[in-house]
Design a protein around this motif. Structure first.
Motif, short mmCIF file in Angstrom:
data_model
loop_
_atom_site.label_atom_id
_atom_site.label_comp_id
_atom_site.label_asym_id
_atom_site.label_seq_id
_atom_site.Cartn_x
_atom_site.Cartn_y
_atom_site.Cartn_z
N ASP A 21 6.52 0.63 -4.68
CA ASP A 21 6.10 0.80 -3.29
C ASP A 21 6.54 2.17 -2.79
N TRP A 50 -3.27 -4.32 -1.99
CA TRP A 50 -2.76 -4.13 -3.35
C TRP A 50 -1.54 -3.22 -3.41
N ARG A 51 -1.27 -2.47 -2.35
CA ARG A 51 -0.09 -1.62 -2.30
C ARG A 51 0.68 -1.85 -1.01
N PRO A 80 -1.65 6.17 -5.82
CA PRO A 80 -1.67 4.71 -5.67
C PRO A 80 -1.74 4.24 -4.21
N PHE A 81 -1.35 5.12 -3.27
CA PHE A 81 -1.23 4.70 -1.88
C PHE A 81 -2.28 5.32 -0.96
#
Length: 201
Positions: free
Chosen positions: A89, A139-140, A49-50
């Motif tokens: 996060d 978005w992240r 995701p990151f």
């Protein structure tokens, strides 16, 4: 078990805690390889995701002598198939002397500083957190906790008797409370996160 499809093996390992995996890894060379593959796969899922790949995150941690803690580290330690929540996060802890390097690498990967605040240590100077910096890429978000000491993980050990006292470094995962009862023991699981192994996930 050795002849089962890889997806089935990973699903079975998804019911194991980090302590279970450590015990299995010591049982035989074959189980050690399976446990290592599973942890590398989980790191892959954590990183996606990151960052584009796990190698990018591990390279950043290694270059800046930084660690990942917070909800992402805790998520790695819990059985994946029994954990319904997903980290929102990424928390990266870094020493003040490596903060500039980390900032450059995050910006190179599309992140920009959105907010920055200094942390008051209070009248007794008990906090080893110098500042908290929020990075985002649209978005992240990544929270960077800057340690006032030469050790990036110093602030983590100020969270006494909690499940937050864990971190992921470039070449190992550390868990202060490996037992489900959070007993006072220290356990370290070493995982070789090599570039070739990660790219083959």
């Amino acid at each position: 078990m050795y002849h089962l499809p890889l997806e089935v093996k990973r699903h079975i390992f998804g019911y194991c805690t980090i302590q279970d995996l450590a015990i299995l890894a010591q049982a035989s060379t074959e189980l050690n390889g399976l446990a290592r593959d599973y942890l590398q796969h989980q790191l892959h899922l954590l990183s996606l995701p990151f960052f584009d790949n796990t190698a990018t995150l591990m390279s950043i941690l290694r270059s800046c002598d930084a660690v990942v803690s917070g909800s992402c580290a805790l998520h790695m330690l819990l059985p994946a198939n029994k954990t319904s929540w997903v980290p929102a996060d990424l928390d990266i802890y870094v020493s003040c002397r490596h903060m500039a390097c980390l900032s450059v690498l995050l910006e190179h990967n599309g992140y920009l500083i959105m907010n920055q605040r200094a942390v008051d240590a209070g009248p007794y100077g008990s906090s080893s957190i110098r500042s908290v910096i929020l990075f985002a890429n649209g978005w992240r978000t990544i929270d960077v906790i800057v340690s006032s000491t030469v050790a990036a993980m110093s602030p983590i050990f100020e969270f006494h008797s909690t499940a937050v006292m864990n971190f992921i470094a470039a070449d190992h995962i550390f868990c202060a409370y490996p037992n489900e009862g959070m007993s006072f023991s220290v356990y370290e699981v070493v995982t070789e996160v090599e570039k070739n192994g990660v790219e083959n996930l």
